[in-house]
Design a protein around this motif. Structure first.
Motif, PDB file in Angstrom:
ATOM      1  N   ALA A   5       0.844  -1.196   0.000  1.00 37.16           N
ATOM      2  CA  ALA A   5       0.000   0.000   0.000  1.00 37.16           C
ATOM      3  C   ALA A   5       0.878   1.244   0.000  1.00 37.16           C
ATOM      4  O   ALA A   5       1.861   1.319   0.722  1.00 37.16           O
ATOM      5  N   VAL A   6       0.524   2.185  -0.826  1.00 38.37           N
ATOM      6  CA  VAL A   6       1.250   3.445  -0.887  1.00 38.37           C
ATOM      7  C   VAL A   6       0.248   4.551  -0.601  1.00 38.37           C
ATOM      8  O   VAL A   6      -0.748   4.679  -1.303  1.00 38.37           O
ATOM      9  N   SER A   7       0.509   5.320   0.419  1.00 42.42           N
ATOM     10  CA  SER A   7      -0.416   6.406   0.745  1.00 42.42           C
ATOM     11  C   SER A   7      -0.188   7.569  -0.217  1.00 42.42           C
ATOM     12  O   SER A   7       0.892   7.733  -0.789  1.00 42.42           O
ATOM     13  N   LEU A  11       3.296   9.267  -1.836  1.00 46.21           N
ATOM     14  CA  LEU A  11       3.429   9.478  -3.273  1.00 46.21           C
ATOM     15  C   LEU A  11       3.749  10.943  -3.560  1.00 46.21           C
ATOM     16  O   LEU A  11       4.654  11.248  -4.341  1.00 46.21           O
ATOM     17  N   LEU A  12       3.021  11.837  -2.915  1.00 54.19           N
ATOM     18  CA  LEU A  12       3.266  13.267  -3.120  1.00 54.19           C
ATOM     19  C   LEU A  12       4.654  13.659  -2.638  1.00 54.19           C
ATOM     20  O   LEU A  12       5.336  14.467  -3.276  1.00 54.19           O
ATOM     21  N   GLU A  13       5.102  13.079  -1.530  1.00 60.60           N
ATOM     22  CA  GLU A  13       6.452  13.355  -1.032  1.00 60.60           C
ATOM     23  C   GLU A  13       7.498  12.865  -2.026  1.00 60.60           C
ATOM     24  O   GLU A  13       8.504  13.534  -2.252  1.00 60.60           O
ATOM     25  N   THR A  14       7.264  11.704  -2.617  1.00 58.66           N
ATOM     26  CA  THR A  14       8.198  11.151  -3.602  1.00 58.66           C
ATOM     27  C   THR A  14       8.259  12.045  -4.830  1.00 58.66           C
ATOM     28  O   THR A  14       9.343  12.354  -5.331  1.00 58.66           O
ATOM     29  N   PRO A  56       7.065   2.955 -15.062  1.00 62.63           N
ATOM     30  CA  PRO A  56       6.540   4.037 -14.233  1.00 62.63           C
ATOM     31  C   PRO A  56       5.018   3.964 -14.112  1.00 62.63           C
ATOM     32  O   PRO A  56       4.334   3.504 -15.018  1.00 62.63           O
ATOM     33  N   SER A  57       4.533   4.451 -12.993  1.00 64.04           N
ATOM     34  CA  SER A  57       3.089   4.554 -12.788  1.00 64.04           C
ATOM     35  C   SER A  57       2.538   5.639 -13.701  1.00 64.04           C
ATOM     36  O   SER A  57       3.294   6.498 -14.184  1.00 64.04           O
ATOM     37  N   ALA A  62       2.924  11.074 -16.044  1.00 63.20           N
ATOM     38  CA  ALA A  62       2.347  12.412 -16.214  1.00 63.20           C
ATOM     39  C   ALA A  62       3.287  13.487 -15.671  1.00 63.20           C
ATOM     40  O   ALA A  62       3.456  14.548 -16.284  1.00 63.20           O
ATOM     41  N   LEU A  63       3.916  13.206 -14.541  1.00 67.60           N
ATOM     42  CA  LEU A  63       4.870  14.159 -13.967  1.00 67.60           C
ATOM     43  C   LEU A  63       6.066  14.335 -14.898  1.00 67.60           C
ATOM     44  O   LEU A  63       6.522  15.455 -15.133  1.00 67.60           O
TER      45      LEU A  63
END
Length: 83
Positions: A5-7, A11-14, A56-57, A62-63
């Motif tokens: 699980a990834v919160s 994800l935003l921190e990464t 990549p996800s 998108a990033l």
């Protein structure tokens, strides 16, 4: 196999850490030190490469699509490569 699980916060921190690192590299690429050490550097030969162990996800893709034009403005290219 169950994916860990990834919160959203992690994800935003990464993603923010990636943006911070790219900004750091762009600062160096546009410094006098870089231009002194890399006299023949061109936008085509100056690359920031993100090496990935897996595909990549969609969020990371998108990033990356947003990072690429940003790095181009600073005389570099951004690539993702799967190892």
């Amino acid at each position: 196999m169950i994916a860990p699980a990834v919160s959203l916060d992690n994800l935003l921190e990464t993603y923010q850490a990636l943006l911070d690192k790219v900004q750091l590299y762009l600062g160096y690429i546009n410094s006098s030190d870089f231009h002194t050490q890399c006299l023949r550097a061109t936008p085509e030969s100056t690359r920031i490469i993100l090496h990935l162990k897996t595909a990549p996800s969609p969020g990371l893709t998108a990033l990356a699509e947003k990072i690429a034009p940003w790095t181009a403005e600073y005389g570099a290219s951004f690539l993702m490569k799967i190892l």
